[in-house]
Design a protein around this motif. Structure first.
Motif, short mmCIF file in Angstrom:
data_model
loop_
_atom_site.label_atom_id
_atom_site.label_comp_id
_atom_site.label_asym_id
_atom_site.label_seq_id
_atom_site.Cartn_x
_atom_site.Cartn_y
_atom_site.Cartn_z
N THR A 73 0.81 -1.16 0.16
CA THR A 73 0.23 -0.12 -0.23
C THR A 73 0.28 1.00 0.02
O THR A 73 1.84 1.53 1.17
CB THR A 73 -1.10 0.22 1.46
N LEU A 74 0.84 2.21 -1.08
CA LEU A 74 0.93 3.78 -1.09
C LEU A 74 -0.24 4.30 0.28
O LEU A 74 -1.27 4.62 -1.00
CB LEU A 74 1.71 4.30 -2.31
N THR A 75 0.57 5.41 0.67
CA THR A 75 -0.43 6.04 1.74
C THR A 75 0.02 7.71 2.09
O THR A 75 1.24 7.55 2.36
CB THR A 75 -1.23 5.49 2.40
N ASN A 76 -0.65 8.09 1.18
CA ASN A 76 -0.12 9.70 1.83
C ASN A 76 1.00 10.32 1.46
O ASN A 76 1.73 10.45 1.47
CB ASN A 76 -0.12 10.05 3.60
N PHE A 77 0.63 10.75 -0.39
CA PHE A 77 1.32 11.03 -0.73
C PHE A 77 0.97 12.70 -1.80
O PHE A 77 0.04 12.89 -2.10
CB PHE A 77 2.02 10.04 -1.75
N ILE A 78 1.97 12.77 -2.00
CA ILE A 78 2.21 13.87 -3.41
C ILE A 78 3.01 14.08 -4.35
O ILE A 78 4.15 13.50 -4.37
CB ILE A 78 2.70 15.21 -2.38
N VAL A 79 2.58 14.21 -5.66
CA VAL A 79 3.08 13.55 -6.86
C VAL A 79 2.72 14.97 -7.50
O VAL A 79 1.97 15.70 -8.31
CB VAL A 79 2.66 13.20 -7.74
N VAL A 80 4.58 15.55 -7.77
CA VAL A 80 4.23 17.28 -8.68
C VAL A 80 5.15 16.95 -10.46
O VAL A 80 6.21 16.83 -9.97
CB VAL A 80 4.75 18.14 -7.81
N THR A 81 4.40 16.68 -10.50
CA THR A 81 4.98 16.37 -12.43
C THR A 81 5.15 17.83 -13.42
O THR A 81 4.32 18.13 -13.75
CB THR A 81 4.87 15.16 -12.38
N PRO A 82 6.14 17.72 -13.93
CA PRO A 82 6.61 18.18 -15.01
C PRO A 82 6.55 18.42 -16.56
O PRO A 82 5.98 18.59 -17.47
CB PRO A 82 7.84 18.99 -14.94
N ALA A 83 6.35 16.50 -15.98
CA ALA A 83 6.44 16.12 -17.30
C ALA A 83 4.66 15.16 -17.88
O ALA A 83 4.41 14.88 -18.93
CB ALA A 83 7.40 14.36 -17.35
#
Length: 394
Positions: free
Chosen positions: A263-273
């Motif tokens: 499980t992946l929990t509580n995350f942020i992705v900020v992507t330029p691509a």
């Protein structure tokens, strides 16, 4: 006369050193607070706070050995590509115990980065000289374990295989097995920056690679900045990850393969691509699913757009819950919404009701909606220690 000759030769030597540094400023000479690591870790070792450790190649923590890294330690990788790529590799049976803190994170970066332990001590976690979009300057961190994977070759199912980014000649690159509770160590409050160098055509090292890592491993509070390839990639295994930031990576913010079962929990992705998630299905007969939940995704901060918001295979097995997508560009879509093993619950897109259908490849499934203000997403309060937070990216 001898004094004059001595002075002349000393001046000449200093000039040569200065010129060499100017010509190759990525291979810096360690100072008295630095230690260059050029051979594998063959016995239990501690890298101490207040020092800089320079990786002079691919450094492996061998089977049965534990590498402990104290809070506030900086690890810098020298430049190198292909067989000369620098990386920290934890082989199956080895352990990495790297427990930073919010006040003293552990930083993996390039030798071109001028950050020093005194910067961390003063609360300055940003690079003083490298922009947050400079990537490919070294390799990354690779953690391998003995947990199950779903892989195959021309002969059928295999229980172990070679991790991408490591030449097949290096047997320390094998991962997989039949120990779901395998323990590869503890990783907390770690920032991995400016990595992802090429080892071959289209083959780069991820910021954090997890191959067959078991559920006995603890991974929490991790930041990946400016990796040339993916931010974090799971290859099978059962490990759980909590509190992740993936910022400015060149490919996928989060990539899953070979039936990762955690499980992946509580995350942020900020992507330029524009690549947010690539969530692949099993490659062998073993089938296990994973959960990705409680995340905030800024879907296209840069100029490259029209990539998938969520990319899955027809045979992917993943539960997606409580995710908020914002910064969505025209053409970005959730694809394969009819994949039988993919479920959606509380997926909110920061678009109008009229535009929602244009961001889904197929009929809008139950669990996906348009919103003007989110009711789901990450708890950003735990990320104040990260470079991304200090740069105002949330």
């Amino acid at each position: 006369m001898k004094k004059i000759n001595l002075l002349f030769h000393l001046t000449l030597l200093l000039g040569m050193l200065f010129t060499a540094c100017e010509e190759d400023d990525t291979q810096l000479i360690p100072d008295e607070d630095s230690e260059k690591i050029t051979s594998n870790i063959t016995e239990n070792t501690t890298w101490t706070s207040g020092k800089v450790y320079v990786l002079g190649g691919r450094i492996t923590v061998l089977d049965g050995v534990t590498l402990t890294i104290e809070p506030g330690t900086i690890i810098k990788g020298e430049a190198g590509t292909q067989a000369n790529s620098t990386a920290l590799l934890i082989a199956r049976g080895g352990k990495l115990v790297a427990e930073g803190t919010a006040e003293k994170p552990i930083i993996f970066t390039s030798v071109a980065d001028e950050i020093q332990p005194e910067d961390i001590a003063a609360g300055n976690f940003e690079s003083p000289n490298l922009d947050a979009d400079i990537n490919g300057l070294w390799g990354g961190v690779i953690l391998l374990g003995k947990a199950p994977i779903s892989a195959s070759n021309e002969s059928g199912d295999v229980s172990e295989t070679q991790i991408e980014g490591i030449p097949t000649s290096d047997q320390n690159g094998l991962y997989g097995g039949n120990e779901p509770e395998d323990n590869s160590g503890i990783l907390k409050y770690i920032s991995i920056r400016h990595g992802g160098t090429n080892i071959g055509a289209g083959n780069e090292i991820n910021g954090l690679t997890l191959g067959g890592v078991g559920s006995g491993t603890v991974i929490e509070n991790i930041e990946i900045v400016a990796n040339q390839d993916d931010g974090i990639e799971f290859f099978g295994g059962t490990v759980n990850v909590k509190n992740l930031v993936s910022w400015n990576v060149g490919d996928d913010g989060v990539d899953t393969d070979q039936s990762w079962g955690g499980t992946l929990t509580n995350f942020i992705v900020v992507t330029p691509a524009g690549h947010c998630f690539e969530l692949d299905g099993p490659e062998g007969s073993m089938e296990s699913g994973h959960i990705i939940q409680n995340g905030t995704i800024i879907a296209s901060e840069g100029t490259r757009i029209s990539q998938d918001l969520i990319n899955v295979d027809d045979n992917s097995i993943v539960g997606l819950k409580n995710l908020f997508f914002t910064g969505i560009s025209e053409g970005q879509q959730i694809n394969r919404v009819t994949a039988a093993g993919v479920t959606f619950e509380g997926i909110e897109l920061d678009v109008t009701e009229e535009d929602l259908a244009g961001h889904v490849n197929g009929d809008v499934p139950t669990g996906v909606s348009a919103v003007s203000s989110p009711t789901v997403g990450a708890d950003t309060s735990v990320f104040g220690w990260t470079w991304a937070s200090k740069a105002g990216k949330f």
